[in-house]
Design a protein around this motif. Sequence first.
Motif, short mmCIF file in Angstrom:
data_model
loop_
_atom_site.label_atom_id
_atom_site.label_comp_id
_atom_site.label_asym_id
_atom_site.label_seq_id
_atom_site.Cartn_x
_atom_site.Cartn_y
_atom_site.Cartn_z
N ALA A 46 0.84 -1.20 0.00
CA ALA A 46 0.00 0.00 0.00
C ALA A 46 0.87 1.25 0.00
CB ALA A 46 -0.91 -0.01 1.22
N GLY A 47 0.56 2.16 -0.92
CA GLY A 47 1.30 3.42 -1.00
C GLY A 47 2.55 3.38 -1.83
N LYS A 48 2.92 2.22 -2.35
CA LYS A 48 4.12 2.10 -3.19
C LYS A 48 3.80 2.44 -4.65
CE LYS A 48 6.71 0.21 0.13
NZ LYS A 48 7.81 0.94 0.77
N ASN A 49 4.82 2.91 -5.36
CA ASN A 49 4.69 3.21 -6.79
C ASN A 49 5.65 2.32 -7.58
OD1 ASN A 49 2.83 5.64 -6.99
ND2 ASN A 49 4.27 6.30 -5.42
N ILE A 50 5.12 1.68 -8.62
CA ILE A 50 5.88 0.70 -9.39
C ILE A 50 5.97 1.15 -10.85
CG2 ILE A 50 6.04 -1.73 -10.07
CD1 ILE A 50 6.08 -1.29 -7.03
N ALA A 51 7.19 1.20 -11.39
CA ALA A 51 7.39 1.51 -12.80
C ALA A 51 7.44 0.22 -13.60
CB ALA A 51 8.70 2.29 -12.99
N LEU A 52 6.67 0.16 -14.67
CA LEU A 52 6.65 -1.01 -15.55
C LEU A 52 7.25 -0.60 -16.90
CD1 LEU A 52 3.03 -2.33 -14.80
CD2 LEU A 52 5.18 -2.93 -13.65
N LEU A 53 8.50 -0.97 -17.12
CA LEU A 53 9.23 -0.56 -18.32
C LEU A 53 9.15 -1.66 -19.38
CD1 LEU A 53 12.50 0.87 -16.70
CD2 LEU A 53 10.24 1.91 -16.85
N PHE A 54 8.65 -1.31 -20.55
CA PHE A 54 8.47 -2.31 -21.61
C PHE A 54 9.10 -1.85 -22.91
CE2 PHE A 54 5.37 -3.76 -18.61
CZ PHE A 54 5.28 -5.13 -18.80
N GLU A 55 10.19 -2.52 -23.29
CA GLU A 55 10.75 -2.38 -24.64
C GLU A 55 10.05 -3.34 -25.58
OE1 GLU A 55 15.32 -1.25 -25.21
OE2 GLU A 55 15.04 -3.07 -24.05
N LYS A 56 9.71 -4.54 -25.06
CA LYS A 56 9.05 -5.57 -25.85
C LYS A 56 7.56 -5.60 -25.51
CE LYS A 56 12.84 -8.86 -26.62
NZ LYS A 56 13.26 -10.28 -26.50
N THR A 57 6.76 -5.97 -26.50
CA THR A 57 5.33 -6.08 -26.27
C THR A 57 5.04 -7.21 -25.28
OG1 THR A 57 5.15 -7.53 -28.18
CG2 THR A 57 4.71 -5.18 -28.54
N SER A 58 3.86 -7.16 -24.70
CA SER A 58 3.54 -8.13 -23.66
C SER A 58 2.04 -8.22 -23.44
CB SER A 58 4.22 -7.73 -22.35
OG SER A 58 3.73 -8.51 -21.28
N THR A 59 1.55 -9.41 -23.19
CA THR A 59 0.18 -9.60 -22.73
C THR A 59 0.20 -10.05 -21.28
OG1 THR A 59 -0.60 -10.20 -24.94
CG2 THR A 59 -1.99 -10.84 -23.08
N ARG A 60 0.78 -11.24 -21.04
CA ARG A 60 0.75 -11.83 -19.70
C ARG A 60 1.61 -11.05 -18.70
NH1 ARG A 60 -0.66 -14.96 -23.28
NH2 ARG A 60 1.26 -14.42 -24.36
N THR A 61 2.82 -10.67 -19.08
CA THR A 61 3.70 -10.00 -18.13
C THR A 61 3.14 -8.65 -17.71
OG1 THR A 61 5.63 -11.13 -19.08
CG2 THR A 61 6.05 -9.18 -17.74
#
Length: 337
Positions: A46-61
């Motif tokens: 709770a209260g955390k911030n997460i960066a999701l960096l994607f160079e490659k396309t993705s569905t499941r990840t």
Amino acid sequence: MTNTIFQGKSLLKEIDFTQAELAYLIDFAIHLKALKKANIPHQYLAGKNIALLFEKTSTRTRSAFTVAANDLGAHPEFLGPNDVQFGKKESTADTAKVLGSMFDGIQFRGFKQSDVETLAAESGVPVWNGLTDTWHPTQMLADFMTIKEIFGDYVGKNLVYIGDGRNNMANSLLVTSAILGVNITILAPDDLQPEAGIQQIAAEKAAETGSKITITSNLDAVKGADIIYTDVWVSMGEEDKYDERLEALMPYQVNAELFAKTGNDNCIFMHCLPAFHDLDTKTMSEIHDKYGYDELEVTDEIFKSEKSVVFQEAENRLHSIKAVMAATLGNLFIPKV
């Protein structure tokens, strides 16, 4: 008291964690799955911030990290290839420092293993490898979680990976199986077998756990398999290799004849997806028009059979990724592993 085993650590490749630590994460994922099914809140981030960096396309990840973050009470922010420079206008190290000052954790899915390693070294926050050209560790947790759910354990089971033995999936399955005490066979043409350095890592781990490693091009090696695992024959970024790959790998297609060779009625089929098992995709329609094939690495018959656990495996990406995020960022009390 917080745990010092996982807190603040990154998951960049499978050998970052011991056998006991990987086993803990798998069991923790099974626990978190049970909580999710029972609608029991578990907002460890709770209260955390997460960066999701994607160079490659993705569905499941992408889906798994997003839902996992939300379930854990964190706020995920997607940054695609047009949002982050990855060395184009700003070095990966500089990007890492900036993101680390704003986010509590970073997921990276891209090409170079060195990029995810740099992010971890320079950001000062946990970094999780959502896939690189070399390793796919979050997939491994989901895979062996699935095997444990079905068989009760993975230790001593016989896993046969068949197809392109030089990709990130073959690397990860080979090394993770060796760490966990799973007997692993990489069944691939001679020129598509794992690099010597990867084989060496696996051999060292297998010496500690008793895992039996076989690397061969002989299709008879599927005999006695508990798990048949395959992946696409052409990875992202290799689309110019279809001609040579199809010719080399069509004998390694997972079909009913291959399954019969296992001699094991309880053998299951696994695939990290997406799979080219029918003509319901633009890519397969183009392959059909050019080469005449209706299915590639696995037949539609096997993919849709009772032996196939691919969608249970896909769902488990969520629960296993959630376990990694919570353990490394959630200040959980884990006295020992």
